[in-house]
Design an enzyme around this catalytic site. Structure first.
Site, mmCIF file in Angstrom:
data_model
loop_
_atom_site.group_PDB
_atom_site.id
_atom_site.type_symbol
_atom_site.label_atom_id
_atom_site.label_comp_id
_atom_site.label_asym_id
_atom_site.label_seq_id
_atom_site.Cartn_x
_atom_site.Cartn_y
_atom_site.Cartn_z
ATOM 1 N N SER A 237 62.424 55.641 7.685
ATOM 2 C CA SER A 237 63.535 54.863 8.233
ATOM 3 C C SER A 237 64.110 55.524 9.487
ATOM 4 O O SER A 237 63.395 55.766 10.446
ATOM 5 C CB SER A 237 64.610 54.684 7.154
ATOM 6 O OG SER A 237 65.609 53.793 7.560
ATOM 7 N N ASP A 567 60.644 44.333 5.960
ATOM 8 C CA ASP A 567 60.667 45.034 4.671
ATOM 9 C C ASP A 567 62.030 44.948 3.993
ATOM 10 O O ASP A 567 62.364 45.766 3.169
ATOM 11 C CB ASP A 567 60.250 46.498 4.841
ATOM 12 C CG ASP A 567 61.268 47.321 5.635
ATOM 13 O OD1 ASP A 567 62.309 46.769 6.053
ATOM 14 O OD2 ASP A 567 61.042 48.532 5.832
ATOM 15 N N HIS A 620 62.074 48.345 1.661
ATOM 16 C CA HIS A 620 62.300 49.473 2.564
ATOM 17 C C HIS A 620 62.298 50.828 1.856
ATOM 18 O O HIS A 620 61.693 51.788 2.353
ATOM 19 C CB HIS A 620 63.626 49.270 3.299
ATOM 20 C CG HIS A 620 63.865 50.247 4.394
ATOM 21 N ND1 HIS A 620 63.033 50.375 5.488
ATOM 22 C CD2 HIS A 620 64.849 51.172 4.578
ATOM 23 C CE1 HIS A 620 63.486 51.318 6.293
ATOM 24 N NE2 HIS A 620 64.582 51.820 5.764
#
Length: 665
Positions: A237, A567, A620
């Protein structure tokens, strides 16, 4: 004398037993009945506890003695299978967590935090939110002027693998990947979690904690103590752009604010960077977070239960406090969309243009709150908006502003507006709370929201107008544009280093860059806002909110939020563009032509309870439990190249979208 006393005692006893008095008998029997009632209640409780214990032990016995059907057994882990096939640990591995998932603990605090020394304020049970919410908010907020610690408060990142193995009890982040790495031979000497305070700007992690210097030293140490094998770095991320910042910092000379590693440092020490769910070009949800402390979930909750999160309810001002805290975190500004209209689209066109909504009504169950919203569909008035969507309008105020041709929209220049007049909202009537919105005049608020739409470029002007202090502080550390000339000396400043469109990858032709991310989940792309109204005595400090009453003919517009492929947090265009085009081959962003690989993982919801959050999830965070992704990471760590694990694997339209984006390469 004693025989006489014994005789009298015996006589009195005999009289009482032979001729008992009725009144005395009645008084004796009543307490017995009461005691019997009390005992029966206790007995019932004991029997109940006994039944539960017996059932529990019986279930344990059956669990350990009765064979479990194959269909109910958890699948074999990738680490176990690869270890059996002879795959062993080779390259040292560094894990770099993203925003939110890393734990934070208290080292110094206010009197209200008594008893919390070295206990987690973030990344544990979050029980302190319920016990002392305002104290918790105060300690997690940063100084609004410096972006560093407030006076008298020290909150620091938890060190080691435990920093981000679990985000909360039973909610894994890195734990599954760490366990599988251990199965092929990894341990503390060749596996490290590079934790850092994710609230700070990337430069300030070095200023306050020397996090970048510690990461440099750790990579050098692992390289030297593991047979001079290069390191595999696995960021997740926001960790992807944090490590991108590191790649530039580590080779920059010390006098210029860098790590002094020199031009060949990355080529010498790093084998590959395996980015998981990378937010390279930002996320639109950062805009809604800074604008109104909202996202799709809060918008859905508001549409289902109006007033639930408003200031009128119990006078809590929940979102106002959350917004004030998040406005003190410079890291959120790092996640604003980068590349402007060239990447994210303008008022009339966008990279996703010509692509139909890929989510059918049946698939809308992937959005849990969306599904809940559909169950109450007949109870809520819903406005219908027709496609085609104009995704380039990151924020539109009102249904008409999201549909009209750009020529019919307001041509308001936010920079020309005045923020304050004599009627500024300088106080609220529901307790003490202040935000930068309080300095805005009502006239300015109305003008900002009057038949207007904002793109990825102009939404930055909007944020500078509504939160100038936050943006001045944060934009000293981050930039969101596209470089005209990367050889311009100004791009030597650290604020450009985390933007892949304003910095170069290191001269390391043997390095590999991976973009691994999930696809097939509706992901926030743009929002339709409205002016907030307060019907009660409390006046909200947040004048804008997502219009949760707006739904489209398909799930791509739900609750005032437009969705694209991604996602669930990062759209495909942000996660995949740099590996698909920006860094593909020799470009000005990748001068040495290091290899880049795209690996997409199509989302598949869990098929049984034993799969927990899914072994093929593309979400995610859940993707770090995806067996396909885990296998790819393990093979890369064991020495395989991108070609050896299969090269690119693409399910989305990322290549077509990348072709539509025209930037200088």
């Amino acid at each position: 004398m004693s025989p006489l006393l014994r005789f009298r005692k015996l006589s009195s006893f005999s009289e009482d037993t032979i001729n008992p008095k009725p009144k005395q008998s009645a008084t004796v029997e009543k307490p017995k009945r009461r005691r019997s009632g009390r005992c029966s209640c206790v007995d019932s409780c004991c029997w109940l506890i006994g039944y539960l214990c017996t059932a529990w032990w019986l279930l344990l016995f059956l669990y350990h003695s009765v064979p479990v059907p194959a269909m109910l057994q958890a699948p074999e882990s990738p680490g176990t299978r690869l270890s059996r096939d002879g795959v062993k640990a080779f390259h040292p591995v560094i894990l770099v967590p993203g925003i939110v998932t890393g734990g934070l603990e208290l080292w110094e605090g206010r009197p209200c935090a008594e008893g919390l020394f070295r206990k987690r304020l973030w990344g544990a049970s979050f029980s302190e939110i319920l016990r002392r919410p305002l104290c918790w908010l105060e300690h997690l907020s940063l100084d609004s002027e410096t972006g560093l610690d407030p006076s008298g408060i020290r909150v620091r990142a938890v060190p080691g693998l435990v920093a981000a193995d679990y985000f909360a009890p039973c909610y894994f982040a890195w734990a599954v990947l760490i366990e599988n790495l251990a199965k092929i031979g990894y341990e503390g000497k060749n596996l490290h979690m590079a934790s850092y305070d994710w609230r700070l700007s990337f430069h300030n992690t070095e200023v306050r904690d020397q996090s970048l210097s510690r990461l440099k030293s750790k990579i050098e140490l692992m390289y030297a103590t593991n047979g001079f094998k290069k390191v595999v770095v696995v960021p997740h991320s926001m960790g992807a752009i944090y490590f991108l910042h590191f790649l530039k910092w580590v080779e920059t000379p010390l006098p210029d604010g860098g790590g002094g590693g020199g031009p060949g440092w990355c080529a010498k020490h790093i084998k590959s960077v395996v980015n998981i769910g990378p937010a390279f070009l930002g996320v639109p949800k950062a805009v809604s977070n800074l604008l109104s402390a909202e996202g799709k979930d809060i918008a859905y909750a508001r549409s289902l239960a109006p007033g639930l999160l408003d200031s009128e309810l119990l006078k809590l001002q929940t979102l106002e406090h959350l917004m004030r805290m998040s406005h003190s975190w410079d890291s959120i500004v790092s996640l604003l969309p980068k590349g402007g209209e060239a990447i994210w689209g303008d008022l009339d066109s966008h990279a996703e243009e010509g692509l139909n909504c890929i989510y059918s009504k049946r698939k809308s169950s992937q959005l849990s709150l969306s599904n809940l919203h559909k169950q109450n569909y007949s109870l809520k008035p819903v406005s219908r908006v027709k496609e085609p969507a104009k995704y380039g309008r990151i924020v539109s105020f009102g249904k008409r502003a999201s549909e009209l041709p750009s020529s019919q929209l307001s041509t308001l220049n936010v920079k020309e507006l005045s923020r304050v007049d004599g009627n500024s909202n300088d106080s609220t009537s529901c307790g003490e709370f202040w935000s930068e919105y309080n300095e805005m005049s009502r006239e300015s608020i109305v003008k900002v929201a009057e038949n207007t739409a904002y793109t990825a470029t102009t939404v930055l002007d909007l944020l500078r107008f509504i939160a100038p202090k936050m943006m001045r502080r944060a934009e000293a550390h981050f930039s969101h544009g596209i470089a005209d000339d990367l050889d311009d000396p100004k791009y030597g400043h650290y604020k450009y280093w985390s933007n892949p469109l304003e910095t170069k990858l290191p001269e390391a032709p043997e390095m590999e860059m991976y973009c691994l991310y999930g696809v097939g989940i509706p992901t926030e792309r743009s929002y339709i806002y409205k002016l907030a109204t307060s019907s009660g005595k409390c006046k909200s400090s947040i004048p804008f909110r997502i219009d949760g009453s707006l739904d489209g003919d398909d799930v791509c517009l739900k609750g005032g939020t437009r969705f694209a492929d991604g996602d669930e947090s990062v759209p495909v265009i942000s996660a995949g563009f740099m590996c698909a085009k920006g860094w593909r081959g020799k470009t000005r962003f990748n001068p040495s032509g290091m290899d880049t690989f795209l690996r997409e993982y199509k989302h598949k919801p869990p098929g049984s309870l034993l799969e927990s959050r899914g072994t093929e999830s593309g979400a995610h965070v859940d993707i770090m439990g995806n067996v396909g992704l885990i296998e790819d990471v393990l093979r890369i760590a064991a020495g395989a190249s991108g070609q050896e694990i299969g090269g690119d694997r693409i399910y989305s339209d990322v290549m077509r979208m990348s072709e539509r984006i025209s930037i200088k390469l």
